[in-house]
Every structure is written in structure tokens, then in C-alpha cells.
Scaffold this active site. Structure first.
Site, short mmCIF file in Angstrom:
data_model
loop_
_atom_site.label_atom_id
_atom_site.label_comp_id
_atom_site.label_asym_id
_atom_site.label_seq_id
_atom_site.Cartn_x
_atom_site.Cartn_y
_atom_site.Cartn_z
CG ASP A 60 -1.87 1.17 1.21
OD1 ASP A 60 -2.15 1.69 0.12
OD2 ASP A 60 -2.32 1.58 2.30
CG ASP A 287 -3.62 4.09 -2.64
OD1 ASP A 287 -2.86 3.22 -2.18
OD2 ASP A 287 -4.73 4.35 -2.15
#
Ligand SMILES: *[C@@H]1O[C@H](CO)[C@@H](O)[C@H](O)[C@H]1NC(C)=O
Ligand SMILES: *[C@@H]1O[C@H](CO)[C@@H](O)[C@H](O)[C@H]1NC(C)=O
Ligand SMILES: *[C@@H]1O[C@H](CO)[C@@H](O)[C@H](O)[C@H]1NC(C)=O
Ligand SMILES: *[C@@H]1O[C@H](CO)[C@@H](O)[C@H](O)[C@H]1NC(C)=O
Ligand SMILES: *[C@@H]1O[C@H](CO)[C@@H](O)[C@H](O)[C@H]1NC(C)=O
Ligand SMILES: *[C@@H]1O[C@H](CO)[C@@H](O)[C@H](O)[C@H]1NC(C)=O
Ligand SMILES: *[C@@H]1O[C@H](CO)[C@@H](O)[C@H](O)[C@H]1NC(C)=O
Ligand SMILES: *[C@@H]1O[C@H](CO)[C@@H](O)[C@H](O)[C@H]1NC(C)=O
Length: 454
Positions: A60, A287
Site C-alpha cells: 500500500d 496508491d
């Protein structure tokens, strides 16, 4: 849920590229870890060893903590807070963390994080952490004992790759779990420690995300490399952009300092379909933890109308629903440093594993979390590039024309016709298709599953 494991064991997962154990405090080469693609090509995990125990953690770049679920953790519903069974959190229950000899709890602090997808909380601890053969003897990590459902059937937690200002340790007297955006005690995340301790060759991580065939639930997910580039062919013409502070982020979110937090830059222009474009600049961040991208409505709304048949916005899902066999728009070109980065049209439809498909391009203004309409370039964009995220130089570098050595996986897939032409279109080739009823919940979860911490 066990279906994921079965698939892994039967060899869909390409093993770590070179996780040879290297002596401590010596720079490693080939510091590359392969990723597993889960939840129909929308979520990516990699192997991380904490306290001698091996886990798959969700990769992440939209948050900064490394957390792992502890054995015996409690699971709570995201909406009503009611307790659920552990299974319902969708973490791998065969791989939850047990206190090890190298564990040392950090006193007077707690861990508490809020993602778009939900909350996790627990304690902060020092632990030995190893990834791609590189060992940090003593790293601050989060050991979580409460969570909302945020697993993907394979993961046991998450590996956060953004800046220190987003880390989520708090004073121990913080008991209200709705205030985890604030009151931070910032610390050095794993990769920053690795570089500062001379364990990786340069101050960046890089990744390339593999594209799996449509309807394949789990497969090879690409590479995460530390201090070096991933082992794929790509253009040598790098687009370079400085990391920016996002204007809209309130100061109380970053401990009252105006500082870099996400991997953000300004996009000067976007074009899409055959003849549409917009050249009003906007800030966006990258992201890997986001199955969708979110762009300003002036781009994303007309873009979604170009599917054939057109996408239909669902307030419940916060996304455009599209026909699984719709013809997607022909292009979505993002400008970075004067270069044009297009998408493969295959990446515009997310097959959720139920009889439900959604457009991977969402509308920023409609999903604003904490009232902030963030623009995000998530998995659909990142499947088309090699991305380099350099926290020493505070810059990002991108290259396109990505080809995996094994042409059968990854991004070297032809696009086919698209929604704004009139010919027939078959998304993907269906080869190696894997279907599994057990994925239903994870698929739906991922719709709401933004993994960035705001
Ligand atoms: C990386 O690993 C591959 C395969 O194990 C090996 O052929 C290559 O020489 C290694 N490269 C470096 C720089 O060590
Ligand atoms: C957060 O706090 C609420 C209210 O106290 C509670 O119902 C909920 O279970 C908590 N969630 C987690 C994940 O701890
Ligand atoms: C932790 O211990 C439990 C049993 O108490 C076991 O089921 C689990 O596999 C262990 N975790 C790891 C990562 O070995
Ligand atoms: C926690 O303790 C600090 C320091 O004593 C204090 O300033 C703060 O107000 C306390 N916060 C809460 C939520 O009690
Ligand atoms: C944080 O700052 C924002 C914007 O200034 C404000 O609206 C919000 O109430 C603040 N939140 C807290 C918990 O201080
Ligand atoms: C783009 O092309 C479509 C048909 O090909 C046409 O209907 C539309 O008017 C064009 N738009 C612009 C802005 O030129
Ligand atoms: C994927 O699955 C959906 C729904 O089950 C189906 O409509 C679609 O045709 C499938 N696509 C491919 C390429 O197999
Ligand atoms: C990419 O795919 C095309 C078409 O199948 C093939 O001709 C080409 O050699 C592939 N390139 C690489 C680098 O694998």
C-alpha cells in the site's frame, strides 16, 4: 477463503525472485519480492517476515504503517461496530502473528489507523522485519488486535510505503477510534529505516503490477523492488516529477506541519476516448492499495459515458456499474513531465467476482472522505507503468512500454477494440480463468476498499 491458499499452493504464485538471506547491515542486490494479485486483479500482496513468521501483506503506497493481525484478534463490522467472527475479517487465519523472542512492546503508545476500507488498532512494537532477503533487526511495527474486514483471503495485514507524516502511532490515552487521523506520534516507516541503515542500495522502492486474465481471482501480481528497479523490460525515457504537499490536507492531519505525506504530484492534462481532453491541472496521488482511480468529475463523468453501453453510477457502490462485456473507452492518457501515459483498455473494467463489473475510473468529488475530494491514480494506472518512488530525492519516476519476460503474464497484452469504436470487443482472453464462490465477499469489499489513510 481457503480457495486462495489452494490456488497459491497449486502454483499460480510465482515464488519470491531472490529472497536469499544476506548478512545484516550489508547492501543487498536483487532486492525484489514478487507480489500476488488477489480479488480479481485489484489487490496486491507480498511476503514479509516479522519476528521470524512469514506473512502476505497488502502492498500500500497510500499509507505508512506496517501492521499484522495478532492471533486471537477481534473483528468488527465497519458500519455498526458489531462484533463479527474472525473469518469475516478475511485475513489468513493460519498466518496471524504470535509474540516472538524479538518482540518488544513500545510503552505509552497505541496503534490506530483509519483507511477508506475501515479501521485497525492495537499496539506498537519493535520487531525484526525481513522483506526480499533484507532484515531490519529492530523496526517499529503495529501489532493489531482489532480490525474491520480488510483482508483479501491471503493477507494478514498491510505494508505501508508512504511518508512518515502518515504513520499511525498515538498516545496511549487515545481511546476514541474516530480520531485516528489526528494525534499522531510520527515514526520512521520500514523502507526509510532500511535506507538509513544502509540495507538497500538507494532511497526508493519501485513496482510493476502484473495484469491477469479477466475473471482470474488470484495470480502473479508483479514485483516490488527495494532500492533497485524491478526485473522487467520498459522504456528508458523516464518521466520525473517532484513529490508535492497536497494542498487540501488539513494541518491537524500531519501533526501541524506542512509536509509531504502521500506520493502526490500535479497532473497538467488528461485526454480520453477519441477526441476529449481537459487541461486544468489537478493534484493526485499514487496508491497501489486502491483498486480504482478517482479523477475530477469533468474527466471521469464523460469518460464513463464512453463505455458501450454507458456506465451507470451507483450511489451505493460509489462507482459506475458497467456491463461485464461492455466496450471500454479507447484511452485515458495522463500527462506526467511532458510524457503521455495511456492505459490499456483492459484495465477499465473491474470484474468483482460476482456478476458485477464496475468501471475502474471513479469520480473524486463523489467519494470525498473527510469531505476532501482526493484524486487518486490507483491500480488501473499503475498496471501500465514501472513506478519509482524516491523518498531520498522526494521525486517519482515513471516509465511505460512495460514487458514482463514471460509474455504470458503482465502488461504485454493487446488492447483490442474499444467502446468508442464500433467493432466487437472481448475483454481478456479468459485463459487460465479461475472462478471461486469463496471470493464473493472479498470482491464486494474491494469496491469500498480504498487503502489510503484518509
Ligand atoms: C540477480 O539474480 C539473478 C538470478 O538469481 C542473477 O542471475 C543475477 O546475476 C543477480 N543480479 C545481481 C546484480 O546480483
Ligand atoms: C470503534 O469504536 C466504536 C465505538 O466505540 C466501536 O463500536 C467499534 O467496534 C470500534 N471499532 C474497532 C475496529 O475497534
Ligand atoms: C500462531 O499460533 C497459532 C496457534 O496458536 C497458529 O495457528 C498460527 O499458525 C501461528 N502463526 C504463525 C504465523 O505461525
Ligand atoms: C492524553 O495525554 C496528554 C498528555 O498528558 C494530554 O495532553 C491529552 O489531552 C490527553 N488526551 C486525551 C484524549 O485524554
Ligand atoms: C482538523 O482541521 C480541519 C480543518 O481545519 C477541521 O475542520 C477539523 O475539525 C479538525 N479536526 C480536528 C479533530 O481537530
Ligand atoms: C468527438 O467525436 C464524436 C464522434 O466521433 C463526436 O460526436 C463529438 O462531437 C466529438 N467531440 C468533439 C469535442 O470534437
Ligand atoms: C467474466 O465474468 C463475467 C460474469 O461472470 C462474464 O459476464 C464475462 O463474460 C466474463 N469475461 C470473460 C472474459 O471471461
Ligand atoms: C509483446 O507481445 C507482442 C504480441 O504478442 C510480441 O510480439 C512481443 O514480442 C512481446 N514483447 C515482449 C517484450 O514480450
Amino acid at each position: 477463503m481457503y480457495t486462495f491458499r489452494d490456488l497459491l499452493i497449486t502454483g499460480l504464485l510465482v515464488g519470491p525472485v531472490a529472497s536469499t538471506t544476506l548478512p545484516l547491515r550489508r547492501r543487498a542486490t536483487n532486492v525484489t519480492s514478487s507480489m500476488v494479485s488477489t480479488t480479481y486483479g485489484s489487490v496486491f500482496d507480498t511476503e514479509v517476515t516479522i519476528g521470524g513468521q512469514s506473512f502476505q501483506l497488502l502492498v500500500d503506497s497510500g499509507s505508512s504503517d506496517t501492521y499484522v493481525m495478532k492471533t486471537g484478534f477481534r473483528c468488527f463490522d465497519k458500519d455498526d461496530g458489531l462484533e463479527l467472527t474472525e473469518e469475516e475479517c478475511l485475513y489468513d487465519l493460519d498466518r496471524t502473528y504470535n509474540i516472538s523472542d524479538t518482540y518488544e512492546e513500545i510503552p505509552n503508545q497505541i496503534f490506530g489507523i483509519q483507511y477508506g476500507a475501515g479501521l485497525a488498532s492495537g499496539v506498537m512494537a519493535w520487531e525484526e522485519v525481513k522483506i526480499a532477503g533484507v532484515t531490519v533487526p529492530r523496526q517499529r511495527v503495529a501489532i493489531a488486535d482489532k480490525s474491520n474486514p480488510m483482508g483479501d483471503g491471503i493477507s494478514s495485514g498491510l505494508l505501508g510505503l508512504a511518508y512518515p507524516s502518515l504513520t499511525s502511532a498515538h498516545p496511549a490515552n487515545i481511546t476514541d477510534n474516530s480520531t485516528y487521523y489526528y494525534n499522531r506520534i510520527p515514526y520512521k516507516p520500514l523502507l526509510f529505516t532500511m535506507y538509513d541503515e544502509g540495507l538497500i542500495a538507494d532511497s526508493y522502492f519501485s513496482h510493476v503490477i502484473a495484469r491477469n486474465p479477466t475473471n482470474q481471482s488470484v495470480g502473479f501480481g508483479g514485483y516490488l523492488s527495494l532500492g533497485e528497479l524491478p526485473p522487467v523490460k520498459h522504456s528508458d525515457n523516464w518521466a520525473v516529477a517532484p513529490v508535492e504537499i497536497i494542498d487540501e490536507i488539513p494541518l491537524n492531519f500531519t501533526s501541524y506541519k506542512r509536509t509531504i505525506s502521500y506520493w502526490a504530484l500535479t497532473i497538467p492534462s488528461v485526454s480520453w476516448g477519441r477526441n476529449s481532453s481537459d487541461s486544468k491541472p489537478f493534484q493526485a496521488f499514487f496508491d497501489t492499495g486502491n483498486p480504482l482511480s478517482y479523477l475530477p468529475g469533468r474527466v471521469s463523468i464523460p469518460f464513463n459515458e464512453l463505455f458501450s453501453p454507458p456506465g451507470v453510477y451507483s450511489d451505493d457502490l460509489g462507482a459506475y456499474v458497467v456491463d461485464c462485456n461492455a466496450k471500454p473507452p479507447s484511452s485515458l492518457v495522463i500527462e506526467i513531465d511532458g510524457q503521455k501515459f495511456d492505459h490499456n483498455s483492459l484495465d477499465f473494467i473491474y470484474q468483482t467476482g460476482e456478476d458485477l463489473c464496475i468501471s475502474t475510473i471513479g469520480v473524486s468529488e463523489r467519494v470525498g472522505i473527510a469531505g476532501l475530494p482526493f484524486n487518486i491514480l490507483g491500480v488501473p494506472f499503475l498496471k501500465n507503468v514501472v513506478g519509482v518512488f524516491d523518498f531520498g530525492r522526494d521525486e517519482m519516476r515513471f516509465a511505460n512500454d512495460v514487458h514482463f519476460d514471460d509474455g504470458s503474464t503482465g502488461t504485454n497484452t493487446t488492447t483490442g477494440d474499444s467502446g468508442d469504436s464500433s467493432d466487437g470487443y472481448v475483454p481478456g482472453n479468459g485463459a487460465g480463468r479461475v472462478t471461486s464462490g469463496g471470493l464473493a465477499v472479498a470482491g464486494i469489499f474491494a469496491l469500498a476498499g480504498y487503502f489510503f489513510t484518509l
